[in-house]
Design a protein around this motif. Structure first.
Motif, short mmCIF file in Angstrom:
data_model
loop_
_atom_site.label_atom_id
_atom_site.label_comp_id
_atom_site.label_asym_id
_atom_site.label_seq_id
_atom_site.Cartn_x
_atom_site.Cartn_y
_atom_site.Cartn_z
N ARG A 21 -8.70 -1.04 -2.19
CA ARG A 21 -9.43 0.07 -1.56
C ARG A 21 -8.48 1.24 -1.31
O ARG A 21 -8.83 2.40 -1.53
CB ARG A 21 -10.07 -0.40 -0.27
CG ARG A 21 -10.90 0.69 0.42
CD ARG A 21 -11.76 0.10 1.54
NE ARG A 21 -10.95 -0.59 2.53
CZ ARG A 21 -10.98 -1.90 2.74
NH1 ARG A 21 -11.76 -2.67 2.02
NH2 ARG A 21 -10.22 -2.45 3.68
N HIS A 22 -7.28 0.92 -0.86
CA HIS A 22 -6.28 1.97 -0.61
C HIS A 22 -5.88 2.65 -1.92
O HIS A 22 -5.75 3.89 -1.97
CB HIS A 22 -5.06 1.37 0.07
CG HIS A 22 -3.96 2.36 0.32
ND1 HIS A 22 -4.03 3.32 1.30
CD2 HIS A 22 -2.76 2.55 -0.33
CE1 HIS A 22 -2.93 4.05 1.28
NE2 HIS A 22 -2.16 3.61 0.30
N SER A 41 -8.76 -6.81 -1.21
CA SER A 41 -9.70 -5.73 -0.90
C SER A 41 -8.99 -4.57 -0.21
O SER A 41 -9.22 -3.40 -0.54
CB SER A 41 -10.84 -6.25 -0.01
OG SER A 41 -11.53 -7.31 -0.65
N ALA A 42 -8.14 -4.89 0.76
CA ALA A 42 -7.44 -3.83 1.50
C ALA A 42 -6.54 -3.01 0.60
O ALA A 42 -6.52 -1.77 0.67
CB ALA A 42 -6.63 -4.45 2.64
N LYS A 48 0.83 -1.20 0.00
CA LYS A 48 0.00 0.00 0.00
C LYS A 48 0.86 1.26 0.00
O LYS A 48 0.59 2.23 -0.72
CB LYS A 48 -0.93 0.00 1.21
CG LYS A 48 -2.08 -0.99 1.10
CD LYS A 48 -2.73 -1.30 2.43
CE LYS A 48 -3.38 -0.12 3.06
NZ LYS A 48 -4.10 -0.50 4.31
#
Length: 402
Positions: free
Chosen positions: A163-164, A159-160, A59
């Motif tokens: 989404r970021h 997903s994490a 991320k």
């Protein structure tokens, strides 16, 4: 077995701490100074996963790349460390999800026995062309429906991260406004679909034998059908239209638009940590340079990295001496944590001439008299456990241009 010298896992603890420490400054800088990003991505992911830090690292690196890219339409089109790490993360975490999701519709394409050919120059009659379009679009819908219906099964790590990425793209858009052109508003979707389809699902559609979905390479007719299905899915994911080269594919407009997982063994971590040390050794001067003394975090990181490298050097030199002594005594080397021989620091290069004013740099390297790190072969044989994805992704990328 390789000819690499690898220390016990505990010896790499300080380096692993530095690599896994947000905001992952060492990893960011390594990604800019080395050309060995494939090896770095593979080994760094393993090391990060051992601390549960791989998602945060991806991320951070990917978000930084989004904010530094001048044109949102070319996001993640290069071979950056962030791109390679996310590719490998998806392959490692999502392989079971991938086959469970698309195996059935892909097998149906391979066993259909019909032709989906829609190039008018390859089809004999208008009736056959219409029939083929119906077949092609029905199978494309079957693959897309399987993917859409799998939302609940999608790995949480996906997903994490996505989404970021969407959040950072929106943040970037609020700063640059319309500077990216009329399609800038689509980038929040394309930044996800580009990874998920081109780099994840489409390789499995193109080469299902490489993923265990079918046993053998598809017959020529089935392979052509799979290529047409993958072309349409990727085009939808790109939020783009087919160009003049494939005008006949524009009938696909009938389709709607597409707006840590395991325990890492200490033995694997220490070998991957040593591979990262190899890369660091080739760029140590750049990594510990303090020209930008107004960046305290970078100066502190350089000092910590130098101390870690000097410590590892001392351990490896001591291990080499101990091994030589045992060899002289005629005993077989039995230390399980050290593989045979000549890895990093085993043949150190002579000190390089220092530029004017270099005495301070020499003092900063320590007073032990040890010489700078030498060049060393890379850890491992260079092969990738993700060979199926590498081969199929290369085919997906080339087919998207044909």
């Amino acid at each position: 077995m390789t000819n690499d010298l690898v220390l016990p896992h505990s010896s790499y603890g300080p380096l692993i701490d530095l690599l896994c420490e947000p905001p992952f400054l060492l990893l960011q800088r390594l990604g800019t100074v080395t050309s060995q990003r494939d090896i770095l991505a593979r080994t760094a992911l393993c090391v990060l996963a051992s601390r549960g830090a791989e998602i945060d690292a991806i991320k951070t690196l990917a978000g930084r790349e989004i904010l530094s890219t001048g044109d949102s339409n070319i996001l993640f089109r290069g071979n950056s460390l962030a791109t390679k790490m996310l590719d490998r993360f998806m392959r490692r975490v999502g392989s079971e999800y991938l086959t469970r999701t698309v195996a059935a519709p892909i097998k149906a394409i391979c066993t259909s026995g019909a032709s989906f050919e829609v190039d008018p120059t390859r089809v004999g009659s208008p009736e056959a062309l219409r029939r083929n379009w119906d077949l092609l679009l029905s199978h494309v819908r079957a693959v897309l429906d399987a993917i859409f219906d799998s939302v609940e099964a999608c790995p949480l790590g996906f997903s994490a991260i996505f989404r970021h990425l969407q959040s950072v793209v929106q943040q970037r858009s609020s700063v640059v406004g319309d500077a990216d052109g009329p399609r800038a508003s689509d980038s929040r979707y394309s930044v996800v679909s580009g990874f998920l389809f081109l780099r994840f699902f489409c390789p499995a559609v193109l080469s299902p034998n490489l993923f265990g979905i079918v046993a053998d390479y598809p017959a020529p007719g089935a392979a052509r059908n799979l290529t047409l299905v993958a072309k349409i899915i990727q085009n939808l994911a790109n939020l783009s239209d087919f160009g003049n080269k494939e005008q006949f594919m524009k009938q696909s407009r009938a389709l709607p638009t597409l707006k840590s997982d395991s325990t890492i063994r200490a033995d694997t971590v220490r070998k991957d940590a040593q591979s990262i040390v190899d890369i660091i050794s080739k760029h140590l001067d750049e990594l510990i340079a303090t020209e930008n003394a107004n960046e305290p975090a970078r100066v502190e990181e350089g000092a910590r990295l130098l101390a870690i490298v000097n410590s590892l050097r001392s351990e490896i030199e001591a291990a080499e001496r101990a091994r030589a002594e045992r060899a002289q005594d005629g005993h077989q080397l039995g230390y399980p944590a050290l593989q045979s021989n000549n890895m990093l620091f085993s043949h150190l290069s002579p000190p390089r001439p220092q530029p004017s004013g270099g005495e301070a740099s020499r003092e900063r390297r320590g007073s032990s008299g040890s010489t700078p790190l030498g060049q060393s072969p890379l850890h491992g044989d260079g092969t990738s456990p993700d060979g199926a994805f590498d081969e199929a992704f290369g085919k997906a990328a080339s087919d998207s241009d044909t």
